[in-house]
Design a protein around this motif. Structure first.
Motif, mmCIF file in Angstrom:
data_model
loop_
_atom_site.group_PDB
_atom_site.id
_atom_site.type_symbol
_atom_site.label_atom_id
_atom_site.label_comp_id
_atom_site.label_asym_id
_atom_site.label_seq_id
_atom_site.Cartn_x
_atom_site.Cartn_y
_atom_site.Cartn_z
ATOM 1 N N ILE A 38 0.827 -1.213 0.118
ATOM 2 C CA ILE A 38 0.074 -0.017 0.065
ATOM 3 C C ILE A 38 0.649 1.140 0.150
ATOM 4 C CG2 ILE A 38 -1.386 1.391 1.472
ATOM 5 C CD1 ILE A 38 -2.960 -1.398 2.263
ATOM 6 N N LYS A 39 1.759 1.275 0.762
ATOM 7 C CA LYS A 39 2.743 2.222 0.872
ATOM 8 C C LYS A 39 3.171 2.808 -0.399
ATOM 9 C CE LYS A 39 6.672 4.325 3.306
ATOM 10 N NZ LYS A 39 7.528 4.115 4.575
ATOM 11 N N ALA A 40 3.738 1.509 -1.013
ATOM 12 C CA ALA A 40 4.404 1.827 -2.425
ATOM 13 C C ALA A 40 3.523 2.081 -3.676
ATOM 14 C CB ALA A 40 5.036 0.508 -2.855
ATOM 15 N N LEU A 41 2.307 1.560 -3.452
ATOM 16 C CA LEU A 41 1.340 1.937 -4.382
ATOM 17 C C LEU A 41 0.809 3.549 -4.240
ATOM 18 C CD1 LEU A 41 -0.656 -1.188 -4.394
ATOM 19 C CD2 LEU A 41 0.432 -0.153 -6.206
ATOM 20 N N LYS A 42 0.559 3.973 -3.027
ATOM 21 C CA LYS A 42 0.408 5.375 -2.633
ATOM 22 C C LYS A 42 1.532 6.160 -3.387
ATOM 23 C CE LYS A 42 -1.477 6.779 0.926
ATOM 24 N NZ LYS A 42 -1.991 7.380 2.304
ATOM 25 N N ALA A 43 2.812 5.961 -3.064
ATOM 26 C CA ALA A 43 3.826 6.776 -3.653
ATOM 27 C C ALA A 43 3.723 6.898 -5.156
ATOM 28 C CB ALA A 43 5.062 6.151 -2.959
ATOM 29 N N ALA A 44 3.413 5.758 -5.522
ATOM 30 C CA ALA A 44 3.311 5.597 -7.225
ATOM 31 C C ALA A 44 1.932 6.340 -7.797
ATOM 32 C CB ALA A 44 3.321 4.198 -7.752
ATOM 33 N N GLU A 45 1.370 6.849 -6.741
ATOM 34 C CA GLU A 45 -0.304 7.318 -7.059
ATOM 35 C C GLU A 45 -1.022 6.413 -7.870
ATOM 36 O OE1 GLU A 45 0.467 11.268 -8.641
ATOM 37 O OE2 GLU A 45 1.391 11.979 -6.971
ATOM 38 N N LYS A 46 -0.900 5.143 -7.441
ATOM 39 C CA LYS A 46 -1.912 4.172 -8.117
ATOM 40 C C LYS A 46 -3.140 3.954 -7.296
ATOM 41 C CE LYS A 46 1.411 1.732 -10.813
ATOM 42 N NZ LYS A 46 2.148 0.619 -11.391
ATOM 43 N N ILE A 47 -3.132 4.235 -6.057
ATOM 44 C CA ILE A 47 -4.204 4.036 -5.285
ATOM 45 C C ILE A 47 -4.257 5.297 -4.215
ATOM 46 C CG2 ILE A 47 -4.219 1.470 -4.880
ATOM 47 C CD1 ILE A 47 -2.840 1.669 -2.152
ATOM 48 N N ASN A 48 -5.386 5.283 -3.735
ATOM 49 C CA ASN A 48 -5.696 6.606 -2.686
ATOM 50 C C ASN A 48 -6.325 6.209 -1.321
ATOM 51 O OD1 ASN A 48 -8.497 6.745 -2.978
ATOM 52 N ND2 ASN A 48 -8.264 7.829 -5.013
ATOM 53 N N SER A 49 -6.485 7.145 -0.426
ATOM 54 C CA SER A 49 -6.850 6.789 0.759
ATOM 55 C C SER A 49 -8.345 7.772 0.936
ATOM 56 C CB SER A 49 -6.052 7.004 1.911
ATOM 57 O OG SER A 49 -6.808 6.551 3.512
ATOM 58 N N PRO A 50 -9.439 7.448 0.445
ATOM 59 C CA PRO A 50 -10.639 8.356 0.496
ATOM 60 C C PRO A 50 -11.055 8.508 1.891
ATOM 61 C CG PRO A 50 -11.216 5.896 -0.154
ATOM 62 C CD PRO A 50 -9.705 5.936 0.090
ATOM 63 N N LYS A 51 -10.467 7.637 2.969
ATOM 64 C CA LYS A 51 -10.804 7.919 4.278
ATOM 65 C C LYS A 51 -9.925 7.224 4.993
ATOM 66 C CE LYS A 51 -14.908 4.738 4.683
ATOM 67 N NZ LYS A 51 -16.129 4.748 5.335
ATOM 68 N N ARG A 52 -9.791 7.697 6.308
ATOM 69 C CA ARG A 52 -8.486 7.142 7.209
ATOM 70 C C ARG A 52 -8.578 5.738 7.288
ATOM 71 N NH1 ARG A 52 -6.738 8.423 13.129
ATOM 72 N NH2 ARG A 52 -4.770 7.319 12.837
#
Length: 58
Positions: A38-52
């Motif tokens: 998840i950390k890697a995918l967030k850094a690559a902007e492939k996923i997001n976090s719509p809520k905490r």
């Protein structure tokens, strides 16, 4: 298949925000491996976090 690919494919398949623990349970991966993916995918902007603590595909 790498953990990041497994996590990304699962999130695409579900098409709804999910918690890391839910992803780990459904994919059979260790939660720490899911957290790292998840950390890697967030850094690559492939996923997001719509809520905490929830993650979804972009």
């Amino acid at each position: 298949m790498e953990n990041t690919e497994v996590v990304l494919n699962y999130l695409k398949e579900k098409n709804e925000p999910m918690k890391a623990g839910e992803i780990a349970e459904a994919t059979g991966l260790d939660k720490k491996a899911v957290d790292a993916a998840i950390k890697a995918l967030k850094a690559a902007e492939k996923i997001n976090s719509p809520k905490r603590c929830y993650y979804a595909c972009n």
